[in-house]
Design a protein around this motif. Sequence first.
Motif, PDB file in Angstrom:
ATOM      1  N   ALA A 188     -32.665 -28.063  21.952  1.00  0.00           N
ATOM      2  CA  ALA A 188     -32.192 -26.959  22.777  1.00  0.00           C
ATOM      3  C   ALA A 188     -31.949 -25.710  21.938  1.00  0.00           C
ATOM      4  N   SER A 189     -32.195 -24.552  22.556  1.00  0.00           N
ATOM      5  CA  SER A 189     -31.826 -23.274  21.961  1.00  0.00           C
ATOM      6  C   SER A 189     -30.804 -22.626  22.875  1.00  0.00           C
ATOM      7  N   ALA A 190     -29.821 -21.943  22.292  1.00  0.00           N
ATOM      8  CA  ALA A 190     -28.715 -21.393  23.079  1.00  0.00           C
ATOM      9  C   ALA A 190     -28.730 -19.876  23.031  1.00  0.00           C
ATOM     10  N   ALA A 191     -28.243 -19.261  24.097  1.00  0.00           N
ATOM     11  CA  ALA A 191     -28.139 -17.801  24.151  1.00  0.00           C
ATOM     12  C   ALA A 191     -26.959 -17.431  25.036  1.00  0.00           C
ATOM     13  N   SER A 221     -32.923 -17.679  25.775  1.00  0.00           N
ATOM     14  CA  SER A 221     -33.217 -18.971  26.385  1.00  0.00           C
ATOM     15  C   SER A 221     -34.018 -18.823  27.675  1.00  0.00           C
ATOM     16  N   SER A 276     -32.215 -21.727  36.687  1.00  0.00           N
ATOM     17  CA  SER A 276     -33.416 -21.333  35.950  1.00  0.00           C
ATOM     18  C   SER A 276     -34.563 -21.506  36.926  1.00  0.00           C
ATOM     19  N   ASP A 315     -22.804 -19.149  28.155  1.00  0.00           N
ATOM     20  CA  ASP A 315     -23.795 -19.617  27.184  1.00  0.00           C
ATOM     21  C   ASP A 315     -24.743 -20.560  27.904  1.00  0.00           C
ATOM     22  N   TYR A 316     -26.033 -20.374  27.657  1.00  0.00           N
ATOM     23  CA  TYR A 316     -27.036 -21.215  28.309  1.00  0.00           C
ATOM     24  C   TYR A 316     -27.977 -21.783  27.266  1.00  0.00           C
ATOM     25  N   SER A 317     -28.162 -23.092  27.312  1.00  0.00           N
ATOM     26  CA  SER A 317     -29.095 -23.774  26.418  1.00  0.00           C
ATOM     27  C   SER A 317     -30.239 -24.334  27.230  1.00  0.00           C
ATOM     28  N   VAL A 318     -31.457 -24.086  26.778  1.00  0.00           N
ATOM     29  CA  VAL A 318     -32.624 -24.670  27.438  1.00  0.00           C
ATOM     30  C   VAL A 318     -32.532 -26.180  27.311  1.00  0.00           C
ATOM     31  N   GLU A 367     -33.146 -29.961  26.578  1.00  0.00           N
ATOM     32  CA  GLU A 367     -34.025 -30.588  25.598  1.00  0.00           C
ATOM     33  C   GLU A 367     -35.194 -31.275  26.292  1.00  0.00           C
TER      34      GLU A 367
END
Length: 277
Positions: free
Chosen positions: A20-23, A57, A146, A245-248, A250
Amino acid sequence: MVWFKSFTTSVVLALAATSASAATYTFDLQKIDSYHGDGDAGVLDGNVLTVTQTGASGSLTGTFTGKYIVDPSKGGGISGGALSGVVSDANNVQRHNNGLGVCNVGECSPSGDTHHTVDGVSFIEDEDPLTVDGAVFDFVEMAFFSGTDAVDITLTGLKFGWVGGVYNQYPGTNGLFEILVSELSETKIDVGALVAAAGVATTNPGSLGGRYSFAVPDIAAFTDNLFGVKAGINGSWKLMAVTVDYSVPEIPLPAAGWLLIGGLGGLVALRKSRKRG
């Protein structure tokens, strides 16, 4: 065996790409031509404001729905308690210089600013046996998506405007607010939702419109798809901004991927064994 090493590295990098990547995303709920600066572009349809942000993200959409609860117990402001009474959709929400306000029953006049806050100062008492008498508390229900898929975010910050009796316009009101989380429904904040946190927004005399920022506690309850921000007893404020904060999510590695990793590990071990031989 340079090729083998580079190939192994490529596999590892490819696997890392599945994590996951967070933004961080901030939804500005003020009106577009606010004197604080432009709010985010969005679609306002009755009691729902929809705003889409693009960040590291990807695209994230927030819906902000006006609702209110009639609570016979006149409750509110108790962290850890549960929402009681009857929840209804508000007539509409409106965007103003200091954020989003809720018009709970009937249309709000554009100049009637008293009706544009999110407040807990009303009371219903009549002789109609089909209606519930009690204190009326406005709240804003928030959900995140999303595309069309509901996604979990972590709620990290809230900003309030036009808090309490700023400029002595609403004497007797205050900045009480509650953050609601749903334990019973995945689609709406309703009776039984928990008050996960409560606080008091205070006016800053040096800020235009009495703005106040609140850092949401870092606890598991605030990672979810659905939240509510409700006025407490005699609370009155506008919801100015929401930060998350939002994480794509996994990407699960297929079983073949794990077999490939196991096979590569076996080749490495065999090669080392041959060298020692």
